[in-house]
Design a protein around this motif. Structure first.
Motif, PDB file in Angstrom:
ATOM      1  N   LEU A 158      -9.117 -11.092 -19.141  1.00 56.07           N
ATOM      2  CA  LEU A 158      -8.206 -11.831 -18.128  1.00 56.07           C
ATOM      3  C   LEU A 158      -6.763 -10.874 -18.099  1.00 56.07           C
ATOM      4  N   LEU A 159      -6.786  -9.788 -18.705  1.00 50.74           N
ATOM      5  CA  LEU A 159      -5.848  -8.856 -18.862  1.00 50.74           C
ATOM      6  C   LEU A 159      -6.105  -7.635 -18.068  1.00 50.74           C
ATOM      7  N   ASP A 160      -5.118  -7.043 -17.247  1.00 51.26           N
ATOM      8  CA  ASP A 160      -5.493  -5.829 -16.707  1.00 51.26           C
ATOM      9  C   ASP A 160      -4.059  -5.084 -16.685  1.00 51.26           C
ATOM     10  N   LEU A 161      -3.806  -4.044 -17.848  1.00 58.42           N
ATOM     11  CA  LEU A 161      -2.463  -4.034 -18.080  1.00 58.42           C
ATOM     12  C   LEU A 161      -2.172  -2.523 -17.991  1.00 58.42           C
ATOM     13  N   LEU A 162      -3.087  -1.411 -17.631  1.00 62.08           N
ATOM     14  CA  LEU A 162      -2.531   0.005 -17.604  1.00 62.08           C
ATOM     15  C   LEU A 162      -2.454   0.372 -16.187  1.00 62.08           C
ATOM     16  N   SER A 163      -1.364   1.222 -16.135  1.00 61.51           N
ATOM     17  CA  SER A 163      -1.162   1.763 -14.702  1.00 61.51           C
ATOM     18  C   SER A 163      -1.984   2.893 -14.400  1.00 61.51           C
ATOM     19  N   LYS A 164      -2.408   2.944 -13.151  1.00 63.50           N
ATOM     20  CA  LYS A 164      -3.483   3.959 -12.807  1.00 63.50           C
ATOM     21  C   LYS A 164      -3.411   4.320 -11.013  1.00 63.50           C
ATOM     22  N   ARG A 165      -3.885   4.942 -10.788  1.00 61.99           N
ATOM     23  CA  ARG A 165      -3.830   5.628  -9.291  1.00 61.99           C
ATOM     24  C   ARG A 165      -4.485   4.409  -8.498  1.00 61.99           C
ATOM     25  N   GLY A 166      -3.889   4.078  -7.430  1.00 62.87           N
ATOM     26  CA  GLY A 166      -4.111   2.899  -6.610  1.00 62.87           C
ATOM     27  C   GLY A 166      -3.786   1.701  -6.824  1.00 62.87           C
ATOM     28  N   LYS A 167      -3.342   1.420  -8.081  1.00 69.17           N
ATOM     29  CA  LYS A 167      -3.137  -0.024  -8.275  1.00 69.17           C
ATOM     30  C   LYS A 167      -1.618  -0.299  -7.948  1.00 69.17           C
ATOM     31  N   GLN A 168      -1.476  -1.552  -7.605  1.00 71.03           N
ATOM     32  CA  GLN A 168      -0.283  -1.802  -7.180  1.00 71.03           C
ATOM     33  C   GLN A 168       0.778  -2.056  -7.972  1.00 71.03           C
ATOM     34  N   SER A 169       2.072  -1.805  -7.807  1.00 64.58           N
ATOM     35  CA  SER A 169       3.017  -1.904  -9.019  1.00 64.58           C
ATOM     36  C   SER A 169       3.385  -3.274  -9.555  1.00 64.58           C
ATOM     37  N   LYS A 220       0.729  -1.244  -0.028  1.00 63.57           N
ATOM     38  CA  LYS A 220       0.010  -0.141  -0.054  1.00 63.57           C
ATOM     39  C   LYS A 220       0.716   1.099  -0.177  1.00 63.57           C
ATOM     40  N   LEU A 221       1.949   1.308   0.827  1.00 60.97           N
ATOM     41  CA  LEU A 221       3.071   2.271   0.689  1.00 60.97           C
ATOM     42  C   LEU A 221       3.453   2.592  -0.834  1.00 60.97           C
ATOM     43  N   VAL A 222       3.746   1.511  -1.205  1.00 62.17           N
ATOM     44  CA  VAL A 222       4.224   1.804  -2.632  1.00 62.17           C
ATOM     45  C   VAL A 222       3.224   2.197  -3.385  1.00 62.17           C
ATOM     46  N   ALA A 223       2.045   1.420  -3.524  1.00 62.23           N
ATOM     47  CA  ALA A 223       0.779   2.074  -4.412  1.00 62.23           C
ATOM     48  C   ALA A 223       0.302   3.224  -4.041  1.00 62.23           C
ATOM     49  N   SER A 224       0.651   3.849  -2.951  1.00 65.45           N
ATOM     50  CA  SER A 224      -0.015   5.194  -2.825  1.00 65.45           C
ATOM     51  C   SER A 224       0.726   6.291  -3.239  1.00 65.45           C
ATOM     52  N   ALA A 225       2.115   6.113  -3.841  1.00 69.48           N
ATOM     53  CA  ALA A 225       2.981   7.157  -4.083  1.00 69.48           C
ATOM     54  C   ALA A 225       2.322   8.130  -5.166  1.00 69.48           C
ATOM     55  N   GLN A 226       2.241   9.325  -4.771  1.00 68.21           N
ATOM     56  CA  GLN A 226       1.647  10.242  -5.807  1.00 68.21           C
ATOM     57  C   GLN A 226       2.664  11.324  -5.987  1.00 68.21           C
ATOM     58  N   ILE A 227       3.514  11.244  -6.938  1.00 66.08           N
ATOM     59  CA  ILE A 227       4.853  12.160  -7.011  1.00 66.08           C
ATOM     60  C   ILE A 227       5.006  13.252  -7.847  1.00 66.08           C
ATOM     61  N   SER A 228       5.173  14.391  -7.421  1.00 64.40           N
ATOM     62  CA  SER A 228       4.852  15.590  -8.340  1.00 64.40           C
ATOM     63  C   SER A 228       6.141  15.801  -9.202  1.00 64.40           C
ATOM     64  N   PHE A 229       5.998  15.639 -10.395  1.00 65.88           N
ATOM     65  CA  PHE A 229       7.103  15.634 -11.312  1.00 65.88           C
ATOM     66  C   PHE A 229       6.880  16.658 -12.744  1.00 65.88           C
ATOM     67  N   GLN A 230       7.455  17.396 -12.992  1.00 67.40           N
ATOM     68  CA  GLN A 230       7.082  18.231 -14.359  1.00 67.40           C
ATOM     69  C   GLN A 230       5.614  18.507 -14.584  1.00 67.40           C
ATOM     70  N   GLU A 231       5.184  19.293 -13.515  1.00 63.57           N
ATOM     71  CA  GLU A 231       3.541  19.635 -13.557  1.00 63.57           C
ATOM     72  C   GLU A 231       2.611  18.575 -13.563  1.00 63.57           C
ATOM     73  N   GLY A 232       3.024  17.564 -13.138  1.00 62.75           N
ATOM     74  CA  GLY A 232       2.133  16.439 -13.231  1.00 62.75           C
ATOM     75  C   GLY A 232       2.287  15.748 -12.046  1.00 62.75           C
ATOM     76  N   ILE A 233       1.159  14.557 -11.723  1.00 67.40           N
ATOM     77  CA  ILE A 233       1.400  13.683 -10.530  1.00 67.40           C
ATOM     78  C   ILE A 233       1.375  12.243 -11.113  1.00 67.40           C
ATOM     79  N   TYR A 234       2.346  11.560 -10.644  1.00 68.43           N
ATOM     80  CA  TYR A 234       2.865  10.118 -11.025  1.00 68.43           C
ATOM     81  C   TYR A 234       2.820   9.199 -10.228  1.00 68.43           C
ATOM     82  N   THR A 235       2.552   8.040 -10.422  1.00 70.70           N
ATOM     83  CA  THR A 235       2.721   6.899  -9.650  1.00 70.70           C
ATOM     84  C   THR A 235       4.280   6.614  -9.731  1.00 70.70           C
TER      85      THR A 235
END
Length: 566
Positions: free
Chosen positions: A314-325, A143-158
């Motif tokens: 049976l495929l979940d491929l996209l990175s998104k907020r709250g998703k584990q790494s 959860k600590l890894v998945a909750s990362a919301q990092i400010s970078f170049q005017e955006g927020i990223y996991t």
């Protein structure tokens, strides 16, 4: 049925326990082999139902850790999975005590009995609270890894979404992205340290309560490492230092020259070509369609398999907020369905993870005849052969994803696989020294990591990142927290997969696909060493096994001119 429609019901432990014990009593009191076989089959049906629900909950929570319902289910499984495991331990004990050993061993795969012997040795009701605490700590890390919301170049990223910036052609962007990525670990360093410190002590206490010298010895039993031991692994690590590290040094020197740099810093390592790293062409949907075409062209079996995966969601491929790494493949037993989880980020890793996890999933799909949930997958070092080999087997189709950058992709992929070997054994060596010294302070662990890093990866220059220079890199390696000692398995499998690389792409061995299919179809019904025999593969522990294949790969990479990599 689509995965989203798979029913999930939390198992009622008391009801399950009652039914399980009734079937177990039938096994204990069986008067004939047939009665014993029927009891074991009944127990496997019950266990498969629990395994199915546990995996559905795992997938749905890892896809969205912000889902409150499945967060609750994750908490339930953290608490109750050790109790289900305890029931399994009683089954394994009765299985080994049955008076119909000869008849049962003629019906059920031999690996079941090997697993039973290990599980019997690892069980004691006194460790259940410790296992529950360990599960909670694993969830806290995830959860600590998945909750990362990092400010970078005017955006927020996991953390996963930052990776493309590490491959930017702009060196200042790469440097800033590395600083931002590991800045998150530095910012939460105390939390990561505390979680891992508790893990080390809990795991050590588990090992000691079960009579093991340390958690290292415990892990060799827990990981079902049949046919090789701690001493053989230590020798294998020395062979990596001798045979592979010098090749990696040459590849790094070539990369530095290619990029025209005076120094190859840590943030330069993921940037391979001046014209930019090869990137898959198309949207995620187009990548999946290209993969479908590829698998239909590869073989009838892979075409059928991939259609099944796509058509059933049976495929979940996209990175998104709250998703584990990270990425993984698991198997939903009662639906006979593999599931692939990944975090696409627009890099070549999207294709790598898709082919890698598809290798796992294809193996499961071919092993659906197996009704024992613990042997759908083989042991880890064998399971990774299927996935890593699939990455090489699909080389002839990479133009579907990379177009005119295909040669660059293959060079980068193969050289990265070689570079991975020292890192893979580094992770294993680090964990060994940590669990041999469980009372180390967090600083001592970081110092140990950096010392070993300098030995296995002497070319890593952290002089422009003080956080990494003091040994923080390992905190991003989820296996160290979530699946201790599950890492050297990748390197053992990689040495085997390199043999399939040669057989499929260099020698054009007409029996290569037959052998690959054969190791997929046996699942976990064979040991690692037996699977190598089935696939006509040389053991990584054999004298010269490493030297020959690494030399062949080094010569192949050297034959590719820099003009071909522009």
């Amino acid at each position: 049925m689509q995965f989203k429609d798979f029913p999930y019901t939390r198992p009622d432990y008391k009801t399950y326990e009652k039914n399980f014990k009734q079937a177990l009593e039938t096994l204990t009191k069986a008067q004939s082999p047939e009665e014993a076989v029927h009891a074991i089959t009944t127990i496997n049906v019950l266990r498969s139902q629990v395994d199915t629900m546990a995996n559905i909950a795992l997938i749905r929570y890892s896809v969205n850790t912000e889902d409150k319902f499945y967060e609750g289910e994750d908490t339930y499984w953290n608490e109750y999975s050790p109790l289900f495991d305890a029931l399994d331990a009683t089954y394994y004990s009765e299985l080994l005590a049955s008076s119909f050993q000869e008849e049962l061993r003629a019906v059920f795969p031999a690996t079941i009995f090997l697993i039973a012997e290990g599980k019997k040795r690892l069980f004691d009701e006194a460790i259940i609270p410790l296992q529950q605490k360990e599960n909670q700590l694993v969830s806290a890390y995830s959860k600590l890894v998945a909750s990362a919301q990092i400010s970078f170049q005017e955006g927020i990223y996991t953390l996963s979404q930052l990776i493309p910036f590490l491959q930017s052609s702009d060196r200042s962007v790469r440097k800033a992205a590395e600083a931002a990525r590991f800045g998150y670990f530095a910012e939460h360093e105390d939390k990561f340290d505390d979680i891992y410190d508790q893990m080390v002590h809990v795991r050590t206490e588990i090992a000691h309560k079960l009579g093991f010298k340390d958690y290292v010895d415990y892990s060799y039993v827990a990981m079902n490492r049949w046919g090789y031991d701690r001493t053989m692994v230590e020798t294998y690590r020395k062979n990596i230092l001798q045979d592979v590290v010098p090749v990696v040094d040459k590849l790094d020197a070539r990369q530095k020259e290619r990029l025209g740099l005076d120094n190859l810093y840590s943030y330069d390592l993921d940037f391979t070509f001046p014209s930019g790293n090869p990137k898959p062409q198309g949207t995620p949907e187009e990548l999946v369609e290209n993969a479908r075409q590829m698998y239909h062209q590869l073989s009838k079996e892979t075409g059928e398999f991939f259609d099944f995966m796509v058509e059933n969601g049976l495929l979940d491929l996209l990175s998104k907020r709250g998703k584990q790494s990270g990425g993984y493949c698991t198997y939903i037993m009662n639906e006979e369905a593999p599931f692939i989880f990944a975090n696409f980020n627009g890099t070549s890793g999207d294709v790598d993870v898709l082919t890698h996890e598809a290798g796992h999933a294809f193996q499961c799909y071919q092993s659906r005849w197996i009704k024992e949930p613990e042997i759908i997958f083989p042991n880890n070092e064998a399971a990774e052969i299927h996935s890593m080999s699939m990455e090489f087997i699909t080389y002839p189709y990479m133009d579907k994803f990379f177009g005119d950058e295909t040669n660059k992709h293959k060079f980068n992929h193969l050289s990265s696989a070689v570079k991975f070997l020292p890192y893979g054994v580094l992770v294993d060596h680090f964990q060994q020294v940590v669990y041999e010294n469980p009372d180390w302070s967090p600083k001592e662990r970081k110092d140990a990591w950096r010392k070993l890093e300098k030995m296995y990866q002497p070319g890593k220059d952290y002089s422009e990142n003080p956080d990494l220079e003091r040994g923080l890199f390992w905190m991003k390696q989820g296996h160290i927290f979530e699946s201790p000692f599950y890492y050297i398995d990748y390197t053992l499998a990689q040495v085997c997969a390199f043999q399939f690389w040669q057989r499929f792409n260099v020698s054009k061995d007409e029996n290569a696909w037959k052998d690959y299919m054969a190791i997929c179809q046996v699942g976990g019904s064979q040991t690692f060493m037996e699977i190598l025999e089935t696939g006509h593969l040389t053991s990584p522990f054999e004298d010269g096994a490493m030297t020959g294949i690494i030399e062949n790969i080094s010569n192949y990479l050297s034959s590719i001119s820099e003009d071909q990599l522009k």
